[in-house]
Design a protein around this motif. Structure first.
Motif, mmCIF file in Angstrom:
data_model
loop_
_atom_site.group_PDB
_atom_site.id
_atom_site.type_symbol
_atom_site.label_atom_id
_atom_site.label_comp_id
_atom_site.label_asym_id
_atom_site.label_seq_id
_atom_site.Cartn_x
_atom_site.Cartn_y
_atom_site.Cartn_z
ATOM 1 N N GLY A 29 0.808 -1.231 0.000
ATOM 2 C CA GLY A 29 0.000 0.000 0.000
ATOM 3 C C GLY A 29 0.832 1.269 0.000
ATOM 4 N N THR A 61 1.578 3.354 -2.248
ATOM 5 C CA THR A 61 1.059 4.504 -2.998
ATOM 6 C C THR A 61 -0.184 5.062 -2.304
ATOM 7 N N GLY A 62 -0.592 4.458 -1.210
ATOM 8 C CA GLY A 62 -1.778 4.898 -0.480
ATOM 9 C C GLY A 62 -1.406 5.684 0.768
ATOM 10 N N ASN A 63 -2.421 6.008 1.550
ATOM 11 C CA ASN A 63 -2.244 6.886 2.725
ATOM 12 C C ASN A 63 -1.229 6.383 3.733
ATOM 13 N N VAL A 64 -1.508 5.218 4.299
ATOM 14 C CA VAL A 64 -0.707 4.771 5.440
ATOM 15 C C VAL A 64 0.641 4.217 4.973
ATOM 16 N N ARG A 78 1.753 -2.526 -7.474
ATOM 17 C CA ARG A 78 1.207 -3.208 -8.654
ATOM 18 C C ARG A 78 1.895 -2.739 -9.920
ATOM 19 N N ASP A 120 0.899 -7.906 -7.027
ATOM 20 C CA ASP A 120 -0.548 -7.701 -7.205
ATOM 21 C C ASP A 120 -1.215 -8.801 -6.398
ATOM 22 N N LEU A 121 -1.912 -8.396 -5.347
ATOM 23 C CA LEU A 121 -2.518 -9.401 -4.460
ATOM 24 C C LEU A 121 -3.488 -10.304 -5.205
ATOM 25 N N TYR A 160 -5.061 -4.020 3.755
ATOM 26 C CA TYR A 160 -6.053 -4.742 2.959
ATOM 27 C C TYR A 160 -6.750 -3.771 2.017
ATOM 28 N N LEU A 170 -2.724 -3.478 9.189
ATOM 29 C CA LEU A 170 -3.586 -2.304 9.379
ATOM 30 C C LEU A 170 -5.043 -2.746 9.457
ATOM 31 N N HIS A 190 -11.720 -7.050 7.908
ATOM 32 C CA HIS A 190 -10.620 -7.079 8.887
ATOM 33 C C HIS A 190 -10.862 -8.115 9.987
ATOM 34 N N GLY A 245 -8.457 4.120 14.322
ATOM 35 C CA GLY A 245 -9.680 4.923 14.280
ATOM 36 C C GLY A 245 -9.810 5.625 12.933
ATOM 37 N N PHE A 258 -9.384 7.979 10.015
ATOM 38 C CA PHE A 258 -8.200 8.736 9.578
ATOM 39 C C PHE A 258 -8.519 10.231 9.453
ATOM 40 N N ASN A 283 -8.981 11.311 5.895
ATOM 41 C CA ASN A 283 -10.231 11.193 5.129
ATOM 42 C C ASN A 283 -10.677 12.580 4.642
#
Ligand SMILES: NC(=O)c1ccc[n+]([C@@H]2O[C@H](COP(=O)([O-])OP(=O)(O)OC[C@H]3O[C@@H](n4cnc5c(N)ncnc54)[C@H](OP(=O)(O)O)[C@@H]3O)[C@@H](O)[C@H]2O)c1
Length: 283
Positions: free
Chosen positions: A8, A10-13, A33, A52-53, A73, A100, A113, A133, A135, A138
């Motif tokens: 992840g 390229t994502g937030n976390v 990916r 790539d999952l 996830y 996460l 989850h 909690g 984010f 968001n």
């Protein structure tokens, strides 16, 4: 010792986990990916491996030399593939998964989850569950468009309060857990901020920092769903966002926990600070 595979990125976390590991000179690989796209976004200084999952043929090469995982996830993944990846990681020698997850997951058997945590426990792979909690980010993600275009926070959360957590703080706990290992293995941490706020209070904070009037529209669930669908958003996504805010509306998202401070020895980033730091994105 092997290295850490971060998903992840390229994502937030994941992106913030990478920054923390880099600052601590820890050895890590970025699982993506699309390597070219990731390199454009995050630069040349990292080592990228293709994962790539949804494509098991990418698992083995991504896991080569890896003994720890930061795992998130992606909602669009199939759980069957996701579990297959974790199983393969264990077979290839991964000894710790920092996962996460989401706050209050133990009461929500319907969220993925819940099943993912259960799967890892059953598999016996050492884990740290970061039950995060809501984010703060968001506000610069699925709330961004309405704030930018219409100066309004548009979520069906009523007067419910939520304990905002900055993803930079989640990443810090992830990095500590990955690097210290031992005491963090087979632990579930609830990562929240130190204050619970409703969206009227959030709008007031944004108004103050951005120096323009931001208001909280407080739509009903029905109004929210109809508007977002008419805007062209996919139905499963709209339902997911509505569900998250229903939880808040019912007063179930306001709990504060001290795990973050216990682990990092400092206070979490307050929402006002986050708005200051990110103010350019809403301009
Ligand atoms: N938002 C909240 O308030 C909140 C609170 C608690 C927990 N969570 C959980 O946090 C997670 C989302 O984290 P986030 O916001 O950091 O993620 P995000 O910004 O939504 O990014 C999703 C990441 O998943 C990657 N990805 C998507 N499909 C993939 C696949 N098939 N194989 C490999 N990678 C794939 C994407 O990579 P590409 O660049 O390839 O697209 C991207 O890096 C979710 O599980 C959510 O339930 C969210």
């Amino acid at each position: 010792m092997g290295c850490i595979l971060v998903t992840g990125v390229t994502g937030n976390v994941g992106q913030e986990v990478v920054k923390k590991l880099e600052a601590l000179h820890a050895p890590f690989l970025c699982a993506v990916r699309n390597v070219d796209k990731a390199r454009q976004q995050l630069g040349d200084s990292h080592t990228y491996v293709k994962l790539d999952l949804l494509d098991p043929s990418t698992y083995d090469s991504a896991l080569r030399g890896v003994d720890r995982l930061f795992l998130m996830y992606p909602p669009e993944t199939s759980m069957e593939h996701f579990h297959g990846f974790i199983r393969r990681a264990q077979e290839l020698g991964v000894q710790h998964v920092v996962y996460l997850s989401v706050k209050d997951v133990q009461y929500m058997p319907f969220v993925p989850h819940f099943k993912n945590e259960k799967f890892m426990r059953k598999l016996g792979i050492p884990y740290t569950f970061l039950r995060a909690g809501y984010f703060s980010q968001n506000l610069n993600m699925f709330l961004l468009d309405e704030i930018k275009r219409h100066d309004r926070i548009y979520v069906p959360a009523g007067k419910g309060k939520t304990s905002f957590i900055d993803v930079r703080d989640i990443a810090e706990v992830a990095a500590i857990s990955l690097l210290e290992g031992g005491v963090h293995r087979n632990q579930s941490y609830v990562i929240t901020g130190s204050e619970a706020l409703d969206f009227y209070e959030v709008a007031a904070l944004m108004t103050k920092v951005l120096k323009r009037d931001i208001h909280y529209a407080n739509p009903t669930m029905k109004e929210f769903t109809a508007y977002m669908l008419q805007k062209g958003l996919e139905e499963p996504y709209v339902k997911l966002v509505a569900g998250i805010h229903l939880f808040t509306k019912l007063g179930l998202a306001k709990g504060i926990r001290k795990d973050f401070t216990r682990i990092t020895k400092r206070s979490p980033i307050r929402l006002a600070q986050y708005i200051e730091d990110y103010q350019q994105v809403w301009k």
